[in-house]
Design a protein around this motif. Structure first.
Motif, PDB file in Angstrom:
ATOM      1  N   ALA A 138      41.129  36.087  35.697  1.00  0.00           N
ATOM      2  CA  ALA A 138      40.138  36.660  34.785  1.00  0.00           C
ATOM      3  C   ALA A 138      39.510  37.910  35.393  1.00  0.00           C
ATOM      4  O   ALA A 138      39.313  38.915  34.703  1.00  0.00           O
TER       5      ALA A 138
ATOM      6  N   THR B 260      34.476  36.945  29.497  1.00  0.00           N
ATOM      7  CA  THR B 260      34.868  37.898  30.520  1.00  0.00           C
ATOM      8  C   THR B 260      33.640  38.164  31.379  1.00  0.00           C
ATOM      9  O   THR B 260      32.559  37.643  31.123  1.00  0.00           O
TER      10      THR B 260
ATOM     11  N   HIS C 172      39.804  41.758  33.888  1.00  0.00           N
ATOM     12  CA  HIS C 172      38.612  42.529  33.593  1.00  0.00           C
ATOM     13  C   HIS C 172      38.639  43.871  34.313  1.00  0.00           C
ATOM     14  O   HIS C 172      38.386  44.919  33.714  1.00  0.00           O
TER      15      HIS C 172
END
Lengths: 373, 348
Positions: A340, A288, A344
């Motif tokens: 992604a 991440t 996050h």
């Protein structure tokens, strides 16, 4: 013990790698490549790309997110390679001198990048990203206008026909495969570039080692809480600059390793591609923006490049158009970064919300306590 | 005098003054290096009209606190679809333009709404994510352009009869139809695109009016001070959604105006970097990450397009080399970095 919750949280946290595993598992048989071909291809790509991806780890530790500024390092490496090609230095010495030439440029660019990112705290990623484009402009100016008239290039074959400026592609015949072929191990028809993997292993040890040093501790402290680290006497801004310099210099070496494998430099586009692919690969590996491990790097490089190799062929077999597969993989590279980043940001927000609620509950219970007394 | 200068610098900012002086210098040098002044002014005006509405598309999102609209390609895609349908229907002239706009608007609203759903869930990192939403949608549409069932012979590849071309000429459909309204020619070298500049002016006026309305003021409040907006019972997410849709729709209209002057519809990777010059222009005009006005848009578009039109032609005739692309890259990204690193002064 494997509980239901644990399985669930594993699935949620590893959603991206699992999704890619499915894409690859479906696509690999469709592409019609033989197992040996794929193994060979993956071995090469693992050797070629891991180093650059590893260079992303230190800034993540420092809490600065994905360092899109690794393209700065890549450009430094390319400048080194252009010079040694012009001077005709071959083999390992050539690559070594390219690295020596690239290092000061990478340090300078890294210092600049780090200082600018300190001014844009909280917006590091987007700033480093735009900075990549900005420096790309300077690099193009350097390549197209400075090389030739101001900094002499002796080989006319490297110059654009108008007499100055380096061509779009530079052949690295002299250093092609210099590291890869140093120790070439063949196992079952698959050749393994052992020397390159040794370099990568050395880098992994470096990462593990630096975490234990004073600097590494400072970097991690800065990553966990900027204010807290500052209050406890760590020169946070300096630490952040150092972590970006480390990342930029290593990206410079990574680019040199990558290009000695490819054998040609696309003078004005190789570095851009390196940046996008490295970040996409790391995220595919389950990293991440705030947390990335060595494991993420290798799983990511494998899965991402597997998708990369098979998608044009799979596209051709499936829909009859290789171009479609080509566009598909461009879409996936950008899409995976996008998803992604969204995950996050949503997680961060949920955490901040929870934190706020906890504070409020704490306050109200305190007030109640006061009343009871 | 000294005080006046100081005030001027404070209100205009160093960046704008330096670029403004640079542009002035370019105009002064131009005649001495055999660059025709009238042609240069014409080029600058045409490009201001071409890019103006795209720059305007930055305003709603900045005002509502969503940051710079790096996701402009989302709106551009809507505009491209509208233009393609208009060409496919064999329309010409103003009918073609307005059909293109009418078709693109509902698409823009739909895409903008979905885009806003993401933007509202990622408060604080809108810009990075918007960039990638833009990139991924451009890449996704690359697949789209290959498989969408368009069949007009000027648009699809002649060889296979399938898949849209990379650039499609609109010469027969709607090139310059808005620019040519009331336009006039002075001498052989000067053409004034009246219609396009009026269109840009009207679009600016419309946005200006919107921000004077109740909804517009609420939107600004959300950007300036979210907690104040919340306590005045303004629905923050709704305002942000509205601003994203507004920006996306302006992006769709903007690209259609751009195409009618440029003469080509650019597909595939064409829209990929289109957000950057627009962002740079509004920032150059004096906008920040939190505030943008119509003045910023007009001044910025003029300065930015002025420099990137004039600098290459002047420098080229001085040194016989093509620097245009490099100047554009350095100037636009330098401007964005400047804005990102500037300390925001909060005025409450």
């Amino acid at each position: 013990m494997l509980t239901k919750e644990k399985v669930k949280s594993f699935l949620v946290n590893q959603a991206v790698p699992i999704l890619f595993l499915i894409i690859v598992a479906v696509g690999a048989p469709l592409s019609g490549f033989s197992l040996q071909h794929l193994t060979q291809e993956m071995t090469y790509r693992l050797a070629r790309d891991s180093f650059v991806v590893l260079s992303l780890l230190v800034p993540i530790m420092a809490g600065m997110g994905l360092n899109f500024g690794i393209v700065l390092g890549s450009m430094a490496g390319q400048i080194g390679l252009i010079f040694i090609t012009d001077w005709g230095i071959r083999g390992i010495p050539g690559l070594f001198i390219a690295a020596v030439l690239g290092t000061p440029i990478a340090i300078l660019l890294g210092f600049m990048c780090g200082s600018i990112l300190n001014k844009a705290r909280g917006k590091e990623m987007v700033t480093s990203y735009i900075l990549g484009f900005f420096v790309n402009g300077l690099y193009q100016f350097f390549g197209l206008f400075m090389l030739g008239p101001i900094i002499p290039i002796t080989k006319p074959s490297m110059l654009i026909s108008r007499g100055y400026g380096v061509r779009n592609t530079v052949d690295l015949l002299g250093v092609r495969g210099a590291i890869d072929k140093l120790i070439d191990l063949k196992i079952g028809g698959v050749s393994i570039p052992v020397a390159t993997f040794l370099l990568i292993a050395a880098f992994c040890f470096f990462i593990v080692w630096i975490r234990k040093t004073k600097l590494g501790q400072d970097i991690r402290a800065a990553g966990q809480d900027y204010e807290l680290a500052r209050l406890s006497g760590i020169a946070v801004d300096r630490t952040r600059i150092i972590s970006i310099i480390i990342s930029t210099v290593l990206a410079c070496y990574g680019q040199i390793i990558l290009l000695q494998n490819l054998g040609t430099v696309n003078t004005y586009s190789s570095h851009e591609m390196t940046g996008v692919f490295a970040i996409a690969a790391l995220l595919v590996g389950g990293a991440t923006v705030a947390k990335a491990s060595l494991m993420n790097v290798f799983v990511g490089v494998l899965l991402f490049h597997m998708m990369f190799v098979i998608s044009p062929m799979a596209g051709k077999r499936l829909i009859g158009s290789a171009q479609l597969g080509e566009y598909f993989r461009v879409f996936v590279s950008y899409g995976v970064i996008c998803i992604a980043l969204i995950f996050h940001a949503m997680k961060e927000r949920a955490r901040a919300q929870k934190h706020r609620e906890e504070l409020m509950i704490g306050e109200s219970s305190l007030n109640h306590g006061g009343e009871a007394r | 005098m000294k005080n006046f200068l100081k005030k001027l610098v404070e209100s205009a900012g160093w960046a704008r003054i330096i670029i403004g002086l640079f542009l002035l210098l370019l105009f002064i040098i131009a005649p001495f290096v055999q660059v025709r002044l009238d042609t240069s002014i014409q080029d600058v005006l045409v490009r201001v009209g071409m890019n103006g509405v795209l720059v305007l598309a930055m305003v709603p999102m900045i005002r509502s606190g969503c940051g710079l609209n790096f996701g402009l390609p989302v709106g551009i895609i809507a505009g491209l679809l509208g233009a393609l349908v208009a060409v496919e229907m064999n329309l010409t002239g103003l009918t073609a333009i307005f059909t293109a706009i009418l078709i693109s608007l509902p698409i823009a609203v739909l895409l903008g709404f979905s885009y806003a759903q993401i933007i509202n869930r990622v408060k604080g990192s809108e810009m990075m994510i918007a960039t990638y939403i833009g990139f991924s949608s451009v890449a996704l549409m690359c697949i789209g352009w290959m498989i969408l069932p368009f069949s007009h012979p000027t648009m699809v590849w002649g060889f296979t009869g399938q898949g849209l071309r990379t650039t499609i000429s609109v010469a027969d459909a709607f090139q310059d139809v808005i620019s040519n309204i009331l336009s006039f020619q002075i001498g052989d070298f000067f053409y004034f695109p009246t219609g396009m500049l009026i269109f840009f002016g009207l679009a600016c006026y419309f946005v200006h009016l919107f921000f004077k309305s109740k909804t517009g003021i609420a939107m600004t409040a959300v950007g300036k001070n979210p907690s104040f907006a919340r306590s005045s019972s303004v629905n923050i997410d709704r305002m942000r959604t509205l601003s994203v849709i507004f920006s996306t729709a302006l992006g769709a209209i903007g690209i259609i105006i751009y195409q009618q002057s440029f003469g080509f519809i650019q597909l595939y990777m064409g829209p990929f970097f289109m957000a950057f010059p627009a962002i740079a222009a509004v920032l150059l005009g004096g906008a920040s990450l939190k505030n943008a006005t119509i003045t910023h848009v007009i001044v910025g578009t003029f300065l930015f397009q002025g420099v990137i039109t004039m600098a290459p032609s002047v420098i080229n005739s001085m040194m016989q080399s093509d620097l245009s692309e490099i100047i554009r890259i350095i100037l636009s990204n330098g401007m964005i970095i400047y804005a990102l690193t500037r300390k925001e002064v909060y005025k409450r």
